[in-house]
Design a protein around this motif. Structure first.
Motif, short mmCIF file in Angstrom:
data_model
loop_
_atom_site.label_atom_id
_atom_site.label_comp_id
_atom_site.label_asym_id
_atom_site.label_seq_id
_atom_site.Cartn_x
_atom_site.Cartn_y
_atom_site.Cartn_z
N ARG A 1 1.01 -1.38 0.20
CA ARG A 1 -0.07 -0.07 0.46
C ARG A 1 0.97 1.71 0.10
O ARG A 1 0.02 1.88 -1.04
N PHE A 2 1.71 1.07 0.68
CA PHE A 2 3.32 2.42 1.20
C PHE A 2 3.49 2.61 -0.48
O PHE A 2 4.03 3.10 -0.96
N PHE A 3 4.02 1.77 -1.43
CA PHE A 3 5.71 1.53 -1.76
C PHE A 3 5.39 1.34 -3.50
O PHE A 3 6.17 1.04 -3.45
N CYS A 4 3.94 0.09 -3.24
CA CYS A 4 3.82 -0.43 -4.91
C CYS A 4 3.79 1.60 -5.54
O CYS A 4 1.66 1.35 -5.23
N PRO A 5 3.72 1.49 -6.95
CA PRO A 5 3.07 2.54 -7.20
C PRO A 5 2.38 2.06 -8.24
O PRO A 5 1.28 2.74 -9.31
N ASP A 6 1.79 0.50 -8.99
CA ASP A 6 1.11 0.31 -9.66
C ASP A 6 0.04 -0.13 -9.15
O ASP A 6 -0.10 -0.55 -8.73
N GLU A 7 -1.24 0.73 -9.83
CA GLU A 7 -2.52 0.76 -9.27
C GLU A 7 -2.67 -0.20 -9.33
O GLU A 7 -3.67 -1.16 -9.08
N ALA A 8 -2.42 -0.72 -11.10
CA ALA A 8 -3.16 -2.42 -11.29
C ALA A 8 -2.60 -2.92 -10.24
O ALA A 8 -3.86 -4.73 -10.40
N LEU A 9 -1.52 -3.42 -10.48
CA LEU A 9 -0.43 -4.09 -9.61
C LEU A 9 -1.35 -4.76 -8.47
O LEU A 9 -2.01 -5.71 -8.27
N PHE A 10 -1.71 -3.17 -7.76
CA PHE A 10 -1.89 -3.31 -6.74
C PHE A 10 -3.02 -3.48 -5.89
O PHE A 10 -3.80 -4.17 -5.50
N ALA A 11 -4.02 -3.64 -7.48
CA ALA A 11 -5.46 -3.75 -7.39
C ALA A 11 -5.43 -5.38 -7.13
O ALA A 11 -6.62 -5.96 -6.86
N HIS A 12 -4.66 -5.82 -8.03
CA HIS A 12 -4.80 -7.21 -8.16
C HIS A 12 -4.62 -7.80 -7.05
O HIS A 12 -5.46 -9.20 -6.56
N VAL A 13 -3.05 -7.27 -6.32
CA VAL A 13 -3.42 -8.72 -4.68
C VAL A 13 -3.87 -8.43 -4.20
O VAL A 13 -4.26 -9.13 -3.28
N ALA A 14 -4.82 -6.65 -4.04
CA ALA A 14 -6.03 -6.80 -3.10
C ALA A 14 -6.91 -7.81 -2.95
O ALA A 14 -7.51 -8.30 -2.57
N GLN A 15 -7.24 -8.10 -4.37
CA GLN A 15 -8.63 -8.89 -4.66
C GLN A 15 -7.68 -10.49 -4.46
O GLN A 15 -8.38 -10.82 -3.81
N ALA A 16 -6.69 -10.78 -4.66
CA ALA A 16 -6.54 -11.56 -5.13
C ALA A 16 -6.19 -12.56 -3.15
O ALA A 16 -6.50 -13.14 -3.42
N TYR A 17 -5.39 -11.23 -2.50
CA TYR A 17 -4.77 -12.15 -1.50
C TYR A 17 -5.93 -12.34 -0.48
O TYR A 17 -6.41 -13.03 0.36
N GLY A 18 -6.73 -11.03 -0.64
CA GLY A 18 -7.92 -10.98 0.29
C GLY A 18 -9.17 -12.31 0.14
O GLY A 18 -9.77 -12.00 0.88
N THR A 19 -9.19 -12.72 -1.93
CA THR A 19 -10.09 -13.95 -1.48
C THR A 19 -9.29 -15.36 -1.46
O THR A 19 -10.13 -16.25 -1.80
N GLY A 20 -8.27 -15.38 -1.10
CA GLY A 20 -7.38 -16.23 -0.70
C GLY A 20 -6.67 -17.13 -2.53
O GLY A 20 -6.43 -18.43 -2.49
N GLY A 21 -6.80 -16.32 -3.39
CA GLY A 21 -5.70 -16.11 -4.51
C GLY A 21 -4.69 -16.35 -4.45
O GLY A 21 -3.45 -16.70 -5.19
#
Length: 350
Positions: free
Chosen positions: A285-305
């Protein structure tokens, strides 16, 4: 210039008069005259800054580039002596302070429009601004704001006026070409724990007939041990990544970070991770400037992917790529001559 992800992700989460300061910036006078300037600082308590220290400096660098403003950076060697008995003189102290200044320079601040000063060296220039502040701040207000007691040394009571002084361009008569006819608004990017100093400053400003400083508050980067801990050089047991750690050390330390993942892989795939408490995700959240990558991790990690190990490795990769690599390259090139230039008293508006 695109808006920094610190704003879109809530790393910068509150402000005081920042909108007014942007109005001031828009009212530029002719070249060489500014209506606002930036101010931030560092207390040199250890020889190496940690990754949590970089947040205000990254924000300040962005604002300097985006708004084209001059910048003053305060090195509070006096505060560390008064509050933590850290020496401000002697060979070791000089090395620590010089290394801290070199670390700051390595963030890439504009050498033409940036002035770095040590309080113990620059006090004579600031004292005419400090005196009215000391008169406006009562002992009871300082005592209540910072939890001081009657047994504390009197330097602790006086210090808030010293940290407040750079909020007014009069403290930089030769550096900011101060004039009473053209007051400059001070903009302060800082961690939220610094706000009490500037609450007192903003209260004193009207009595001094000065513009109150504007502030941008950033959240704390959590310690590796978890969000309930503050990353601190003096509390290494909570987990600290320093700017001088190797890639391997960064990876190893983040592997031990507090996880928001479930107890088993099966539970993880079913329930996902608690992103609010997962330290590695917060680092993204603090250091990744790539919005698409951050959104992907948020979705995948938050749902167990994604699993915790993958996110920790990605967080380490992100810190190394977007913070460490360029910073290290610049740091290797910083010389004693650079320190002398940045700390020399000169007009930074020319």
């Amino acid at each position: 210039m695109p808006i920094h992800h610190f704003f879109t992700r809530g790393v910068v989460f509150s402000h005081r008069d920042f909108v007014k300061s942007l109005d001031d910036v828009e009212r530029h006078f002719e070249p060489g005259h500014y209506t606002a300037y930036l101010y931030t600082g560092r207390g040199p308590s250890s020889g190496s800054m940690h990754i949590g220290h970089v947040i205000p400096f990254l924000l300040t660098k962005y604002l300097q580039d985006a708004l084209g403003l001059p910048l003053v950076i305060q090195i509070t060697d006096d505060e560390k002596f008064l509050f933590r008995d850290v020496p401000f003189e002697g060979q070791k102290a000089e090395e620590v302070i010089s290394n801290n200044i070199k670390d700051i320079i390595a963030f890439g601040f504009n050498p033409r429009t940036t002035f770095i000063f040590r309080n113990t060296d620059y006090m004579g220039e600031m004292y005419k601004t400090i005196l009215p502040l000391q008169r406006c701040m009562t002992g009871s207000s300082v005592k209540n704001t910072f939890g001081l007691t009657d047994s504390d040394n009197i330097g602790k009571f006086a210090f808030p006026a010293t940290q407040a002084a750079p909020c007014f361009s009069s403290a930089f008569a030769r550096v900011l070409n101060h004039s009473k006819e053209r007051p400059m608004r001070c903009i302060i990017p800082c961690a939220i724990d610094q706000d009490p100093f500037f609450v007192l400053t903003r209260s004193a400003a009207p009595r001094m007939k000065r513009l109150p400083p504007a502030l941008l508050h950033t959240k704390f980067l959590p310690a590796l041990k978890g969000l309930t801990h503050k990353m601190s050089s003096s509390a290494e047991q909570n987990g600290v990544i320093t700017l001088h750690d190797t890639d391997r050390q960064v990876q190893k330390k983040l592997r031990k970070a507090f996880s928001g993942g479930s107890g088993t892989l099966e539970e993880m795939r079913t329930s996902g991770a608690n992103l609010d408490v997962d330290v590695a995700f917060q680092f993204l959240r603090f250091f990744c400037p790539d919005e698409a990558l951050f959104a992907h991790v948020a979705q995948a990690y938050g749902t167990g992917g994604m699993n915790s190990g993958e996110v920790k490795d990605l967080a380490a990769e992100t810190v190394i790529k977007y913070v460490m690599t360029e910073w290290r390259a610049r740091r290797e090139k910083v010389t004693d001559e650079d320190v002398e230039h940045f700390t020399s008293i000169r007009n930074i508006l020319i």
